[in-house]
Write an enzyme that holds these catalytic residues in place. Structure first.
Site, PDB file in Angstrom:
ATOM      1  N   GLY B  75       0.643  -1.354  -0.315  1.00  0.00           N
ATOM      2  CA  GLY B  75      -0.172  -0.143   0.419  1.00  0.00           C
ATOM      3  C   GLY B  75       0.897   1.016  -0.077  1.00  0.00           C
ATOM      4  N   LEU B  76       0.647   2.000   0.347  1.00  0.00           N
ATOM      5  CA  LEU B  76       0.866   3.564   0.529  1.00  0.00           C
ATOM      6  C   LEU B  76       2.215   3.651   1.018  1.00  0.00           C
ATOM      7  CD1 LEU B  76      -1.765   6.208   0.439  1.00  0.00           C
ATOM      8  CD2 LEU B  76      -0.576   5.754  -1.667  1.00  0.00           C
ATOM      9  N   ALA B  77       2.258   3.052   2.648  1.00  0.00           N
ATOM     10  CA  ALA B  77       3.709   2.291   2.962  1.00  0.00           C
ATOM     11  C   ALA B  77       4.648   1.665   2.660  1.00  0.00           C
ATOM     12  CB  ALA B  77       3.221   2.420   4.839  1.00  0.00           C
ATOM     13  N   GLY B  78       4.017   0.224   1.920  1.00  0.00           N
ATOM     14  CA  GLY B  78       4.972  -0.554   1.957  1.00  0.00           C
ATOM     15  C   GLY B  78       5.553  -0.442  -0.014  1.00  0.00           C
ATOM     16  N   HIS B 299     -16.695   5.234  12.101  1.00  0.00           N
ATOM     17  CA  HIS B 299     -16.829   6.075  10.609  1.00  0.00           C
ATOM     18  C   HIS B 299     -18.647   6.467  10.423  1.00  0.00           C
ATOM     19  CE1 HIS B 299     -17.125   9.102   7.451  1.00  0.00           C
ATOM     20  NE2 HIS B 299     -15.361   8.879   7.061  1.00  0.00           N
ATOM     21  N   ARG B 364     -16.783  12.601  13.640  1.00  0.00           N
ATOM     22  CA  ARG B 364     -17.196  11.354  14.177  1.00  0.00           C
ATOM     23  C   ARG B 364     -17.482  10.646  15.290  1.00  0.00           C
ATOM     24  NH1 ARG B 364     -12.617   9.546   9.800  1.00  0.00           N
ATOM     25  NH2 ARG B 364     -12.509  11.009   8.533  1.00  0.00           N
ATOM     26  N   HIS B 439     -13.422   1.507  10.397  1.00  0.00           N
ATOM     27  CA  HIS B 439     -12.863   2.308   8.977  1.00  0.00           C
ATOM     28  C   HIS B 439     -11.209   2.308   9.092  1.00  0.00           C
ATOM     29  CE1 HIS B 439     -12.653   4.977   5.474  1.00  0.00           C
ATOM     30  NE2 HIS B 439     -11.576   5.966   6.365  1.00  0.00           N
ATOM     31  N   GLU B 463      -0.073   2.760   8.625  1.00  0.00           N
ATOM     32  CA  GLU B 463      -1.203   1.938   9.469  1.00  0.00           C
ATOM     33  C   GLU B 463      -1.204   0.756  10.616  1.00  0.00           C
ATOM     34  OE1 GLU B 463      -5.363   0.978   7.611  1.00  0.00           O
ATOM     35  OE2 GLU B 463      -5.924   0.539   9.794  1.00  0.00           O
ATOM     36  N   ARG B 473      -8.097   9.341  14.617  1.00  0.00           N
ATOM     37  CA  ARG B 473      -7.072   9.870  13.241  1.00  0.00           C
ATOM     38  C   ARG B 473      -8.517  11.425  13.092  1.00  0.00           C
ATOM     39  NH1 ARG B 473      -7.563   9.381   8.126  1.00  0.00           N
ATOM     40  NH2 ARG B 473      -8.855   7.444   8.576  1.00  0.00           N
TER      41      ARG B 473
END
Lengths: 247, 675
Positions: B75-78, B299, B364, B439, B463, B473
């Site tokens: 994902g974005l981090a990996g 959420h 939220r 979420h 995450e 968050r």
């Protein structure tokens, strides 16, 4: 509702597959198509039959992992992904045929799961802009006209599901390649590698065994993200330009 | 308003935590030594990251190709980490369970990504983004980490634009921003409602470029099932090839886990079907501490469950609350009526009633909890599922009268279409129905300032770690954190660790490797031979019901203790009675799910213990024993201003709790109020 399902079963890549018939009852119209298959799998599991393998992940129409030929149409009768198709698109008593993507560049691995690694391998041949982390200039240093940004986005919305290939009588992936060529070619950042990108991606496309485009348009009709057909014109135009430049 | 049903948010008794500190979880855990992050440099907060980058040792470019890095998750981090470390010249092996790295669930994020660019000249700054993030996290995050996050946020935007991410732009060609998640500045960059997709494609393409360059080798349809720890260092993973079923050993100098969150412990969530805790849980069992596992984000604006067949939940952007009015019928008898036939005087616009200042725009957690209360009272709407109607109306009729339908279509058209597709109802005619859903999880593996876990050589990003979001968050911050970690933080901190390498080569017959491999094979063998009667999904659903009921939006001591008992019973039954058909030496989705659910069950228990210990209402979660006189969340900074980091000590042993005190030097802790 009660349905008859004709589903492709295949043990593995080396085995021969065949259609099998299943009956399913009490399908609610609020179920998604894949939830209907979940229910069938629970039924099979309780009977001691191995569940049907099919791919899905996000189930909100964006990851591109799911994809089935439903009654001969990629992703079924609506313009959306298989996971966003709901059973209200069908009626009581229907017989539904469910097959994996049909394309020689997407070999079947098991039941309804196919190998789409060929799509990644095309991206590896230039479907990117070469910029190492940390070397980027300030984001506002290069303005991008809004209509270019919008066209780039429209093409970049491709989810790499492979429906375009499955729908094409030639098994061509030119809508997929054209979408990437258009996405990066519309942006100033994509210009330095523009010629090489199109030449290399097209070469890989042909190497993977995808067929040629004969302007039938089934790809764009099946595309859940409605990638327009003109990305293929863009692909051809960019390829001509690159070849004229001597690549 | 005399016919108003007797419902306020004070339906639960208010108790303050005892001044001496309660110990609700006594007997469920063993107290341990305090934990300290020794990596964040001292000094002014705005100098710490520069100091650390300077002090972190360098690795000679010629040596980098001798150093190998395993990254689990794309994902974005990996994906961003794989690309960046590949560019630097390390040998990277990247693993994902999907058939392509581009499918990781970051792809589904809709809203946007925050960055302190201050392009709108509206008073934004690194310090303000830092401040908003710490406050949004209800003062339960580590300030050094959050400051660094805000600091590198601006570079993320530069990087993404250079990669060709097609962010929304203004007519002059410059980037557009919007205000998001209730903050007062416009710092959110976005690409229609598909920001996560576009950012992920950017990271994915950068990673594929490195595959082409030969620095990154990708292993798709591979799932990490065990961490290999040799002489106290993380040295590899055991992964199953999900196509052939073969169990493989992969060894390296360092391991990075970027496998995302564990929201699917609730069965129903907005996570992808395959999102799971196995990588993080296996690391926990090998000695990495798990921090604040009970911190989950719920959420408020998701599409409600439509039946027991439901497999996942779909989020709709909470921007809908800007124009929609939330209500339920005052009288239970009206709950099955067509909402258009319910007279204005018979409707309870409960958020506007209870929170007149913020109305439908309360945060939220408050919006989510209020929806739960009205449905618990039997005033929920929509289909009855398992004996209850769980939905509230989100009504655009007033907004359409005021602004006209075209304006609503322009603003929310894609969301309305998505809603119509899923529910079969036309939200332009009939009010939408919404209900809260899980979420995101703020909890995760404990990491120091270097993003290194308590196991040397195991780094955790995105995450999957716990560090930046505290107890809640802020909107548009998940994408920021994932990319910050992968592009700009990890590459600097990991080099300090790698400068001691290459480490001694681990032979595949090393006892630690053999033991890890045998453990994985034994687990697979168990599932394949259990010959029980119940499907894996049925256990997952049951676990989810327990977690949602007792460890969801609202928790209580009694409920959590009950949940722990239920989970223990479920675990026992699962191992004896699960049925997995097919073969292990082939693609077998039931087997994949069995391993994930086994780990979710254990994680669920730890989450309940963590929630039981934390007798305070904080961020996204509410303890009934900790509320103000008017029923609002009450935090206890005197007792719980710490990170709860849990250490695994054995299947039959209670976990050990290590506390890391949270110290704020650059910001003052304050209590929220939205009345």
């Amino acid at each position: 509702m009660k349905l008859t399902l004709e589903i492709w079963r295949q043990e593995d890549a080396a085995s021969k597959g065949a259609m099998q018939t299943y009956e399913i009852d009490e399908v609610s119209e609020d179920m998604s198509f894949l939830e209907m298959l979940d229910v069938l799998n629970e039924q099979l599991n309780s009977q001691g039959d191995e569940p049907i393998a099919f791919d899905s992940d996000c189930r909100e129409g964006i990851c591109g992992m799911c994809g089935l030929m439903i009654n001969g149409e990629a992703h079924g009768p609506e313009v959306t992904t298989t996971c966003q198709l709901h059973m209200r698109s069908f009626k009581d008593g229907d017989t539904i045929t469910i097959e994996p993507w049909r394309a020689s560049a997407f070999p079947v691995m098991k039941d309804l799961c196919v190998d789409r690694g060929s799509l990644d391998r095309m991206i590896q041949q230039g479907g990117y802009i070469s910029v190492n982390t940390g070397s980027a200039p300030e984001a506002h240093s290069v303005p991008v006209p809004r209509d270019h940004a919008v066209r780039a986005f429209t093409a970049a919305a491709c989810i790499s599901c492979g429906a375009c290939v499955a729908a094409c009588p030639n098994g061509s992936a030119q809508l997929f390649v054209g979408a990437k060529i258009t996405h990066l070619g519309e942006l100033p950042q994509g210009q330095p590698e523009r010629d090489q990108r199109v030449v290399d991606m097209v070469a890989q496309h042909d190497h993977e065994g995808f067929g040629g485009c004969t302007n039938i348009g089934q790809c764009t009709a099946a595309c859940p993200k409605e990638i327009p057909l003109d990305v293929i014109s863009q692909l051809n135009k960019d390829l001509r330009t690159a070849l004229r430049h001597g690549l | 308003m005399t016919d108003m049903p007797d419902t306020t948010l004070t339906s639960h008794p208010s108790h303050d935590a005892p001044a001496d500190g309660s110990d609700d979880a006594m007997g469920y855990y063993t107290p341990g030594e305090p934990l300290v992050d020794r990596k964040a440099p001292d000094g002014p907060i705005d100098e710490r990251w520069n100091t650390r980058k300077f002090e972190a040792r360098l690795v000679n470019p010629a040596n980098r190709r001798k150093l190998s890095v395993i990254i689990v998750g794309t994902g974005l981090a990996g994906g961003s980490a794989a690309a960046t470390l590949g560019e630097a010249g390390y040998r990277v092996k990247s693993f994902c369970y999907q058939d392509s790295p581009r499918r990781a669930h970051s792809v589904a994020a809709q809203g946007g990504i925050n960055a302190a660019k201050n392009y709108k000249e509206d008073g934004d700054s690194v310090h303000r983004l830092f401040f908003d993030t710490v406050k949004g996290g209800d003062y339960r995050s580590r300030e050094s980490n959050v400051y660094r996050l805000a600091e590198v946020s601006t570079s993320i935007i530069d990087q993404c634009v250079a990669q060709g991410v097609p962010f929304a732009r203004e007519y002059g060609g410059l980037l557009d921003n919007r205000s998001f998640g209730g903050v007062q500045v416009s710092r959110t960059f976005y690409a229609r409602g598909q920001t996560g997709q576009q950012l992920l494609i950017g990271a994915y393409q950068a990673m594929e470029r490195q595959v082409h360059a030969g620095t990154v080798e990708e292993f798709t349809r591979h799932e990490m099932l065990e961490l290999v720890v040799v002489d106290g260092r993380a040295r590899g993973i055991i992964a199953r090839n999900m196509v052939t079923g073969s169990v493989e050993t992969h060894l390296a100098d360092v391991v990075v886990i970027a496998s995302g969150g564990y929201g699917n412990v609730f069965y129903l969530s907005t996570n992808a079907m395959g999102s799971n805790t196995t990588a993080t849980w296996r690391a926990y069992r090998k000695g990495a501490y798990m921090a604040n596992p009970c911190y989950t984000q719920i959420h408020p604006t998701c599409i409600p469950v439509s039946g027991s067949h439901q497999s996942k939940l779909t989020l709709m952007s909470e921007s809908l609350r800007n124009d929609g009015r939330i209500w339920v019928p005052k009288n239970q008898a009206d709950c099955t009526k067509d909402p258009r036939d319910i007279a204005e005087k018979d409707r309870d616009y409960y958020l506007e009633r209870i929170y007149p200042a913020f109305g439908n725009l309360v945060p939220r957690d408050i919006a989510s909890r209020a929806a739960k209360y009205v449905c618990d009272e039997g005033r929920g709407v929509g289909p009855e599922v398992e004996g209850a109607r769980r939905g509230v109306y989100l009504d655009f009729a007033d907004a359409m009268d005021r602004l006209g339908e075209p304006a609503i279509r322009e603003k929310y058209g894609n969301l309305f279409d998505m809603y119509a597709r899923i529910t079969g109802e036309n939200p332009y005619d009939v009010p939408m129905r919404i209900y809260p859903a899980v979420h995101y999880v703020m909890g995760g593996l404990w990491v120091d300032y270097d993003l290194q876990s308590t196991i040397p050589g195991l780094f955790v990003t995105g995450e999957a770690n716990f560090s930046d979001h505290g107890a809640n968050r802020l909107g548009a911050s998940a994408l920021m954190q994932g990319l910050a970690d992968g592009y700009f933080v990890l590459p600097h901190t990991i080099r300090d660790y790698l400068s001691d390498g290459p480490f001694e080569v681990v032979p595949e017959d090393h006892p630690a490797v053999v033991e890890s491999l045998a453990a994985v094979e034994e687990r697979i063998r168990h599932f394949m031979t259990a010959k029980g009667t119940r499907s894996v999904d049925s256990y997952h659903r049951e676990l989810g019901n327990i977690m949602w009921e007792y460890c969801g939006m609202e928790r209580s001591e009694d409920g959590l203790k009950k949940a722990i008992d239920l989970i223990r019973t479920l675990k026992d039954d699962f191992y004896r009675n699960v049925r997995v058909l097919g073969h292990d030496q082939s693609l077998n989705q039931s087997l994949e799910k069995a391993g994930r659910v086994a780990d979710f069950i254990e994680l669920g228990e730890l989450m309940c213990i963590d929630a039981l210990n934390r007798r305070e209402s904080c961020g996204g979660h509410f303890r009934t024993e900790s509320s103000t006189e008017d029923g609002e969340a009450l935090r206890h900074d005197d007792l719980y201003a710490y990170v709860a980091a849990w250490e695994f000590t054995g299947d039959e042993e209670p976990p050990v709790l290590h506390k890391e005190d949270l110290v704020y030097t650059a910001i003052e802790m304050k209590q929220r109020s939205y009345k």
